[in-house]
Scaffold this motif. Structure first.
Motif, PDB file in Angstrom:
ATOM      1  N   LEU A 254       4.322  -4.347   0.382  1.00 41.11           N
ATOM      2  CA  LEU A 254       5.322  -5.404   0.567  1.00 41.11           C
ATOM      3  C   LEU A 254       6.215  -5.123   1.774  1.00 41.11           C
ATOM      4  N   ALA A 255       6.622  -3.866   1.961  1.00 39.13           N
ATOM      5  CA  ALA A 255       7.441  -3.516   3.120  1.00 39.13           C
ATOM      6  C   ALA A 255       6.675  -3.796   4.407  1.00 39.13           C
ATOM      7  N   GLY A 256       5.390  -3.468   4.431  1.00 43.14           N
ATOM      8  CA  GLY A 256       4.572  -3.749   5.605  1.00 43.14           C
ATOM      9  C   GLY A 256       4.469  -5.239   5.885  1.00 43.14           C
ATOM     10  N   LEU A 257       4.297  -6.038   4.828  1.00 49.47           N
ATOM     11  CA  LEU A 257       4.238  -7.492   5.004  1.00 49.47           C
ATOM     12  C   LEU A 257       5.575  -8.032   5.506  1.00 49.47           C
ATOM     13  N   CYS A 258       6.669  -7.521   4.948  1.00 57.37           N
ATOM     14  CA  CYS A 258       7.998  -7.949   5.400  1.00 57.37           C
ATOM     15  C   CYS A 258       8.184  -7.625   6.876  1.00 57.37           C
ATOM     16  N   GLU A 259       7.824  -6.429   7.265  1.00 55.27           N
ATOM     17  CA  GLU A 259       7.977  -6.003   8.653  1.00 55.27           C
ATOM     18  C   GLU A 259       7.113  -6.849   9.590  1.00 55.27           C
TER      19      GLU A 259
END
Length: 147
Positions: free
Chosen positions: A101-106
């Protein structure tokens, strides 16, 4: 084609199975029974044969989802495999999911505040009443601090 995603919705599969085999069964149901072009989610989080968390590929990010009417064109759909109605996913699964999720947000410029449980938009318990959604968001924030 690049889509502009503005949020992420979290689901659970409400299945006992959490493997690639379960993911493929969900895909077959969505395509063969419901007549969709592909599985409704963009990503799944399941368990490999060794019980290690793994990313399961869903729809390409260039495709509109089919996981929450009214949100399919703005929200990426991420499904945690398992039934979290009465029990929470393991800590390592939550941590692994937070990394995705953090990767998608970034990558898409999505704030962690724009990650929502499916039940926020539909009359459903999804991703399960025992799913620790607030804890997942805390882990996402921690992951984003490392970027």
């Amino acid at each position: 084609m690049t889509r502009k995603w503005t949020e992420i919705l979290i689901h659970h599969s409400a299945t006992e199975g959490r493997s690639m085999r379960t993911w493929q069964a969900i895909r077959r149901d969505h395509v063969e029974r419901r007549g969709w072009r592909d599985i409704g989610y963009h990503y799944g989080i399941g368990l490999a044969d060794e019980g290690v968390p793994t990313i399961l590929p869903g729809r390409r990010e260039s495709m509109i989802g089919s996981h929450c009417p009214g949100k399919n064109s703005t929200a990426l759909g991420v499904c945690f495999l398992g039934d979290f109605t009465h029990r929470a996913p393991e800590d390592d699964v939550l941590l692994f999911g937070a990394g995705l999720l953090a990767g998608l947000c970034e990558r898409h410029g999505i704030s962690h505040r724009r990650i929502h449980p499916h039940r926020q938009f539909r009359a459903t318990e999804c991703p399960g009443l025992a799913f620790p959604f607030d804890r997942l968001l805390e882990l996402v924030v921690e992951e984003l601090e490392d970027y």
